[in-house]
Design a protein around this motif. Structure first.
Motif, short mmCIF file in Angstrom:
data_model
loop_
_atom_site.label_atom_id
_atom_site.label_comp_id
_atom_site.label_asym_id
_atom_site.label_seq_id
_atom_site.Cartn_x
_atom_site.Cartn_y
_atom_site.Cartn_z
N LEU A 41 -38.60 -2.37 -24.85
CA LEU A 41 -39.44 -2.99 -25.97
C LEU A 41 -40.41 -1.77 -26.42
O LEU A 41 -40.45 -0.89 -25.77
CB LEU A 41 -40.50 -3.87 -25.24
CG LEU A 41 -39.89 -5.15 -24.43
CD1 LEU A 41 -40.97 -5.86 -23.64
CD2 LEU A 41 -39.27 -6.39 -25.39
N SER B 271 -43.21 -0.96 -17.20
CA SER B 271 -42.52 0.12 -17.60
C SER B 271 -40.97 -0.41 -17.55
O SER B 271 -40.61 -1.00 -16.44
CB SER B 271 -42.82 1.39 -16.64
OG SER B 271 -41.82 2.36 -16.76
N TYR C 290 -33.87 -3.76 -21.18
CA TYR C 290 -33.57 -3.53 -22.48
C TYR C 290 -35.18 -2.93 -22.83
O TYR C 290 -36.10 -2.91 -22.07
CB TYR C 290 -33.81 -4.91 -23.43
CG TYR C 290 -34.66 -5.90 -22.67
CD1 TYR C 290 -34.23 -6.89 -21.83
CD2 TYR C 290 -36.02 -6.30 -23.25
CE1 TYR C 290 -34.96 -7.88 -21.27
CE2 TYR C 290 -36.85 -7.10 -22.37
CZ TYR C 290 -36.15 -8.01 -21.55
OH TYR C 290 -37.01 -8.72 -20.99
N VAL D 50 -43.69 -2.32 -13.16
CA VAL D 50 -42.81 -3.58 -13.21
C VAL D 50 -42.14 -3.65 -14.69
O VAL D 50 -42.87 -3.23 -15.73
CB VAL D 50 -43.73 -4.66 -13.21
CG1 VAL D 50 -42.86 -6.03 -13.27
CG2 VAL D 50 -44.21 -4.93 -11.80
N SER D 51 -40.93 -3.95 -14.55
CA SER D 51 -40.22 -4.07 -15.82
C SER D 51 -39.81 -5.53 -16.12
O SER D 51 -39.61 -6.25 -15.14
CB SER D 51 -38.96 -3.08 -16.13
OG SER D 51 -37.98 -3.82 -16.87
N ILE D 52 -39.66 -5.99 -17.36
CA ILE D 52 -39.36 -7.52 -17.45
C ILE D 52 -37.80 -7.85 -17.81
O ILE D 52 -37.17 -8.85 -18.02
CB ILE D 52 -40.26 -8.19 -18.41
CG1 ILE D 52 -39.97 -7.69 -19.89
CG2 ILE D 52 -41.60 -8.54 -17.85
CD1 ILE D 52 -40.38 -8.73 -20.79
N GLY D 53 -37.04 -6.42 -17.73
CA GLY D 53 -35.68 -6.63 -17.87
C GLY D 53 -35.05 -5.48 -18.52
O GLY D 53 -35.71 -4.52 -18.99
#
Ligand code: 6GU
Length: 237
Positions: free
Chosen positions: A140, A90, A138, A133-136
């Motif tokens: 998606l 998320s 922005y 957990v987010s990967i950054g």
């Protein structure tokens, strides 16, 4: 026992090309990891196979419903007696980094929930207590790509996945600096020569040059990492 990944998703077909290629595939073939996909829609109990609905209070988009997610988690968790570390992908989550990859690489079972639409019913978070957990920073269109990023970063850290030659120990982020520049043949390409020191055979000089390059590049490109590196170096003195 292989590290078991359970992946809950509306689009299991997105994962095959990534998990079936290169390092993630090699790790599975070596018996070091196992990927178990659950299609969340298969757990839907209504006639339309719904997985999402309109938000109470109004607003744009659709929200992932509780029932299918809870049932999919219970369905996946029943397949193995080991307790799974639950992770929801998320953009509201903790930003994934190498330290979190290392932490998760030490678990024996990870359950990843990839959502779509505007988000999850908050009771999914409250009731399942997953790590978010987010990967950054922005957005998606879904959590699938994020899940694959997380899986790839974890798998390559597992003992035996990478060979001795492509080891994961002394690379970018392991010690807070980005990598030094690399060169291979030819010595001159279109008038661009390889730095002389790398051809010198002087291993001490090469190591010193590479460390200096790492520092200069980190300071120029990643002031955030450079500040942390300087602070850590000062503390160690
Ligand atoms: Cl984990 N999900 C979505 N939908 N967008 C993101 C993300 C995750 N991480 C960064 N952007």
């Amino acid at each position: 026992m292989p590290l078991r990944f359970d992946i809950l998703t509306l689009f299991p077909e997105m994962f095959a090309p990534i998990l079936g290629t290169s390092i993630p595939k090699r790790a599975a073939n070596k018996g070091l990891v196992e990927y178990c996909l659950t299609n969340i829609r298969d757990l839907s109990t209504d006639a339309h196979k719904s997985v999402d609905d309109r938000p109470f209070g109004g607003g744009p988009g659709m929200v992932m419903m509780c029932q299918t997610i809870f049932d999919a988690v219970e369905h996946a968790e029943r397949q193995d007696p080991r307790v799974a570390t639950r992770i929801i992908l998320s953009p509201q989550g903790r930003v994934f980094d190498q330290a979190l990859a290392t932490e998760l690489a030490g678990k024996d079972r990870l359950l990843l929930i990839a959502g779509h639409y505007e988000g999850f019913d908050e009771r999914i978070i409250d009731g399942l207590s997953p790590m978010q957990v987010s990967i950054g920073d922005y957005v998606l269109s879904g959590g699938e790509l994020a899940a694959m990023v997380v899986i790839d970063a974890i798998v390559r850290l597992l003992p035996g996945v990478l060979g001795a030659d492509d080891g994961a120990a002394d690379e970018t982020f392991a010690d807070g600096l980005i990598e030094y520049p690399q060169y291979t043949r030819p010595r001159d390409f279109r008038g661009m020569p390889v730095p002389e020191v790398l051809l010198s055979g002087n291993h001490k000089a090469i190591a010193a040059w590479r460390l200096e390059q790492r520092k200069v590049r980190t300071e120029q490109r990643r002031p955030d990492l450079w500040d942390a590196f300087i602070r850590k170096s000062a503390e160690e003195k």
